[in-house]
Design a protein around this motif. Structure first.
Motif, PDB file in Angstrom:
ATOM      1  N   LEU A 125       7.272   1.782   4.799  1.00 65.97           N
ATOM      2  CA  LEU A 125       7.432   0.358   4.459  1.00 65.97           C
ATOM      3  C   LEU A 125       6.106  -0.382   4.596  1.00 65.97           C
ATOM      4  O   LEU A 125       5.715  -1.148   3.713  1.00 65.97           O
ATOM      5  CB  LEU A 125       8.446  -0.304   5.389  1.00 65.97           C
ATOM      6  N   ILE A 126       5.439  -0.181   5.715  1.00 65.04           N
ATOM      7  CA  ILE A 126       4.172  -0.868   5.972  1.00 65.04           C
ATOM      8  C   ILE A 126       3.123  -0.441   4.946  1.00 65.04           C
ATOM      9  O   ILE A 126       2.330  -1.262   4.474  1.00 65.04           O
ATOM     10  CB  ILE A 126       3.713  -0.626   7.426  1.00 65.04           C
ATOM     11  N   GLY A 127       3.145   0.824   4.558  1.00 65.46           N
ATOM     12  CA  GLY A 127       2.247   1.297   3.513  1.00 65.46           C
ATOM     13  C   GLY A 127       2.494   0.601   2.182  1.00 65.46           C
ATOM     14  O   GLY A 127       1.551   0.249   1.460  1.00 65.46           O
ATOM     15  N   GLU A 128       3.764   0.396   1.849  1.00 63.98           N
ATOM     16  CA  GLU A 128       4.107  -0.334   0.623  1.00 63.98           C
ATOM     17  C   GLU A 128       3.609  -1.773   0.696  1.00 63.98           C
ATOM     18  O   GLU A 128       3.076  -2.303  -0.281  1.00 63.98           O
ATOM     19  CB  GLU A 128       5.619  -0.330   0.409  1.00 63.98           C
ATOM     20  N   LEU A 129       3.796  -2.407   1.856  1.00 66.32           N
ATOM     21  CA  LEU A 129       3.314  -3.771   2.048  1.00 66.32           C
ATOM     22  C   LEU A 129       1.803  -3.824   1.878  1.00 66.32           C
ATOM     23  O   LEU A 129       1.284  -4.687   1.169  1.00 66.32           O
ATOM     24  CB  LEU A 129       3.724  -4.290   3.435  1.00 66.32           C
ATOM     25  N   ASP A 130       1.082  -2.915   2.525  1.00 71.48           N
ATOM     26  CA  ASP A 130      -0.375  -2.903   2.411  1.00 71.48           C
ATOM     27  C   ASP A 130      -0.816  -2.725   0.957  1.00 71.48           C
ATOM     28  O   ASP A 130      -1.706  -3.437   0.484  1.00 71.48           O
ATOM     29  CB  ASP A 130      -0.980  -1.802   3.284  1.00 71.48           C
ATOM     30  N   ALA A 131      -0.208  -1.773   0.241  1.00 64.22           N
ATOM     31  CA  ALA A 131      -0.568  -1.547  -1.162  1.00 64.22           C
ATOM     32  C   ALA A 131      -0.358  -2.822  -1.979  1.00 64.22           C
ATOM     33  O   ALA A 131      -1.193  -3.182  -2.821  1.00 64.22           O
ATOM     34  CB  ALA A 131       0.245  -0.390  -1.729  1.00 64.22           C
TER      35      ALA A 131
END
Length: 150
Positions: free
Chosen positions: A16-22
């Protein structure tokens, strides 16, 4: 939909956090993204919540950093397939309620000016625009908001 306070250091939450960062880095240059890293999210002053479907799949997350003067909303994200269903509203309300249990009465946040849906939601929840707070610089790619008296 279930909202629980969990540790952010879980594989499905990392995703989830990776998606947010992207998403954030697709909108703004790195120097204008004021995101907390994993070590910061694990700090005891941070309340981290995860929204999961009834089968346990994560669809959103958010955090609030408890400071002596205010609580700062950070790392808000809801997967695109779950947007428009009240998930973000319930998540923020849960974060605020948990922070209020710890004596927090003022809430702050920083977001980007191109995040229209987020700005509308924050305004509906009682947040109002203000100037920079804490260590944030004046930044044309930031919108600063506050709810409650400081």
């Amino acid at each position: 939909m279930q909202i629980a306070f969990e540790t952010p250091d879980q594989p499905d939450v990392h995703e989830l956090i990776g998606e947010l960062d992207a998403y954030l880095y697709s909108l703004y240059p790195p120097e204008n993204v004021y995101a907390l890293d994993m070590a910061s999210l694990l700090d005891p002053s941070v309340l981290f919540a995860v929204v999961r479907t009834t089968d346990g799949a994560p669809i959103g997350c958010g955090a609030i950093v408890i400071k002596p003067e205010y609580g700062e909303i950070k790392r808000m994200y809801v997967r695109p397939t779950a947007r428009g269903k009240g998930v973000a509203r319930r998540l923020i309300e849960s974060l605020e309620a948990k922070a209020e249990q710890q004596g927090c009465r003022t809430f702050m946040l920083e977001t980007g000016p191109t995040m229209r849906e987020a700005l509308i939601l924050y305004e509906r929840l009682g947040y109002q625009c203000r100037g920079p707070f804490g260590d944030y610089p004046e930044d044309p790619l930031s919108v600063f908001m506050q709810k409650g008296a400081s």
